[in-house]
Design a protein around this motif. Sequence first.
Motif, PDB file in Angstrom:
ATOM      1  N   GLN A 223       1.212  -1.485   0.459  1.00 49.90           N
ATOM      2  CA  GLN A 223       0.051   0.276   0.157  1.00 49.90           C
ATOM      3  C   GLN A 223       0.811   1.053   0.086  1.00 49.90           C
ATOM      4  OE1 GLN A 223      -3.429  -0.175  -0.423  1.00 49.90           O
ATOM      5  NE2 GLN A 223      -3.654  -2.194  -0.396  1.00 49.90           N
ATOM      6  N   ALA A 224       2.546   1.171   0.779  1.00 48.72           N
ATOM      7  CA  ALA A 224       3.046   2.451   0.584  1.00 48.72           C
ATOM      8  C   ALA A 224       3.325   2.374  -0.322  1.00 48.72           C
ATOM      9  CB  ALA A 224       4.344   1.771   1.766  1.00 48.72           C
ATOM     10  N   ILE A 225       4.206   1.202  -1.367  1.00 49.14           N
ATOM     11  CA  ILE A 225       4.725   2.088  -2.470  1.00 49.14           C
ATOM     12  C   ILE A 225       4.094   2.356  -3.993  1.00 49.14           C
ATOM     13  CG2 ILE A 225       6.544   0.380  -2.473  1.00 49.14           C
ATOM     14  CD1 ILE A 225       5.150  -1.003  -4.725  1.00 49.14           C
ATOM     15  N   ARG A 226       2.129   2.619  -3.950  1.00 49.09           N
ATOM     16  CA  ARG A 226       1.209   2.819  -4.100  1.00 49.09           C
ATOM     17  C   ARG A 226       1.587   4.152  -5.102  1.00 49.09           C
ATOM     18  NH1 ARG A 226      -3.350   0.208  -5.775  1.00 49.09           N
ATOM     19  NH2 ARG A 226      -3.306  -0.880  -3.677  1.00 49.09           N
ATOM     20  N   PRO A 227       1.509   5.081  -4.364  1.00 51.03           N
ATOM     21  CA  PRO A 227       1.366   6.475  -4.902  1.00 51.03           C
ATOM     22  C   PRO A 227       3.073   7.428  -5.389  1.00 51.03           C
ATOM     23  CG  PRO A 227       0.852   7.064  -2.689  1.00 51.03           C
ATOM     24  CD  PRO A 227       1.397   5.505  -2.390  1.00 51.03           C
ATOM     25  N   GLY A 295      18.399   8.917   2.497  1.00 48.13           N
ATOM     26  CA  GLY A 295      17.565   8.961   1.423  1.00 48.13           C
ATOM     27  C   GLY A 295      18.278   8.620   0.228  1.00 48.13           C
ATOM     28  N   SER A 296      19.523   7.685   0.735  1.00 46.06           N
ATOM     29  CA  SER A 296      19.802   6.656  -0.234  1.00 46.06           C
ATOM     30  C   SER A 296      19.161   6.037  -1.442  1.00 46.06           C
ATOM     31  CB  SER A 296      21.481   6.025   0.482  1.00 46.06           C
ATOM     32  OG  SER A 296      20.236   5.210   1.592  1.00 46.06           O
ATOM     33  N   LEU A 297      18.038   5.802  -0.870  1.00 45.97           N
ATOM     34  CA  LEU A 297      17.565   4.465  -1.636  1.00 45.97           C
ATOM     35  C   LEU A 297      16.341   5.271  -2.799  1.00 45.97           C
ATOM     36  CD1 LEU A 297      15.637   1.886   0.477  1.00 45.97           C
ATOM     37  CD2 LEU A 297      18.010   1.708  -0.869  1.00 45.97           C
ATOM     38  N   GLY A 298      16.056   6.383  -2.824  1.00 44.68           N
ATOM     39  CA  GLY A 298      15.553   7.453  -3.182  1.00 44.68           C
ATOM     40  C   GLY A 298      14.459   8.376  -2.720  1.00 44.68           C
ATOM     41  N   SER A 299      14.180   9.534  -3.011  1.00 39.92           N
ATOM     42  CA  SER A 299      12.695   9.897  -2.082  1.00 39.92           C
ATOM     43  C   SER A 299      11.683   9.761  -2.662  1.00 39.92           C
ATOM     44  CB  SER A 299      13.312  11.545  -2.625  1.00 39.92           C
ATOM     45  OG  SER A 299      13.151  11.891  -4.723  1.00 39.92           O
ATOM     46  N   ASP A 300      11.560   8.755  -3.614  1.00 41.68           N
ATOM     47  CA  ASP A 300      10.422   8.132  -4.140  1.00 41.68           C
ATOM     48  C   ASP A 300      10.027   6.913  -3.417  1.00 41.68           C
ATOM     49  OD1 ASP A 300      12.460   6.577  -5.493  1.00 41.68           O
ATOM     50  OD2 ASP A 300      11.828   6.112  -7.386  1.00 41.68           O
ATOM     51  N   VAL A 301      10.509   6.815  -2.236  1.00 39.23           N
ATOM     52  CA  VAL A 301      10.807   5.644  -1.405  1.00 39.23           C
ATOM     53  C   VAL A 301       9.936   6.070  -0.307  1.00 39.23           C
ATOM     54  CG1 VAL A 301      11.702   3.067  -0.117  1.00 39.23           C
ATOM     55  CG2 VAL A 301      13.178   3.884  -2.898  1.00 39.23           C
TER      56      VAL A 301
END
Length: 417
Positions: A223-227, A295-301
């Motif tokens: 659910q968290a990765i949906r956006p 933020g090493s995994l990316g801001s979209d995570v």
Amino acid sequence: MAAQVVWKYRESAEEEPKEWATLVQFSNGKLTNSENVEFRLHKNINKNNPRKKNQLILSAETDRMTYIGNNFGLSALKCNSLCKYFVGVENISTGKMEVHNAQLFNMQPFFPGDSVAEEDTNEKQASYRDKVDSLIEAFGTVKQKHALNSRRMNRVGNETLQEAVAKAAENIIDKKGLSALTNEATQFESQERSVYLPPCHADAQKPEDVYKFEDLISTTEYQAIRPSCESLKISTAEEAEKLAQTGNYSSFVLESLKSLPHDEESRDHKIHCLFYLQILIRLHNLKKHEFKHKGSLGSDVADVVKVSLMKKFTVLTYNNGCVQNIMPISMKAKIVAFIIALALHINHFQIDLTYLQQDLKISVNRILDIARAMRLQVTKKKVNVPGGGAEDRKIATLSLPLALQSRVRGNKRKKMS
């Protein structure tokens, strides 16, 4: 006219070495006066052993020192066994010369406390370390003697520990039996390896139930990765080209986006899986120093996903007064296994391992070992590539019944020839 001499060989002395003529040489000089030297010949009394009945020891005693020589053992002259020597004694009155068998003795100084008899060949001779220890014990400093005593105490302690371990092992084997212990060891190894692989349901009736989807992605993460998945919802070739130019997505994800299903629900599900798989690839490829950055995994995570991944695929360590997350080799292998399992769900349980191997920047043998440990069938397939050529690709398939379990090889260093 010169006198004529007749030689006569004494054959009776052939069988008794103690009656042979004795020739001696001194290892530390020449004997200038033989009148003050007393020679004694000693013979081995063990007549039952044919190898010892002819062993002789010759001693020479002077006012200052005693010398010892023998015709056997390491100190004996090698020429006694390679050559035969004779001594001629001329009788001046009769003009005849008697020829006697002779043997040579190398006389060496003998000091009180040394052993005259040769050590048995089965007995272990004193090593260089034992000789040095004897010198330290006799002439060493106080510090050297303390070190010697400590080393001897440690050696005794180690021997006692080894004996206790051996005795305990014997008691366990007697109590449980060797076959039961072997089964326990195999079961323990299987449990230990399962920590680094996704939960496997080997008795499943369908391929999708072997590595269940809910064991790979939790509902909260899904659910968290949906956006963030909106960026992967592309419909034209131009959008796919722009997505590839960003450099944020792997070749496996980009290739899988070309074959999205037409059904909207199935399409969204596959996009969710591809985005989560891309996060796992990013996590695997992180450098050691990049774990410190939030933020090493990316801001979209989402933060929920970051916390879950760090808890599942990293290890906490205490360094320089602070707690840090690190990723050992075993955890990297765990991420690869989860990526393979998720890719199987995405591509109908048959995947091209070559894409993943290149995206993860690992060796072919490494990814093949993990795939075989997951009991996948690995085959080779020729695939046409742009430019008119063809190359071999490694294809992994999850089919029932599962393939035999294979061992994951460690990260061994290459041997140099």
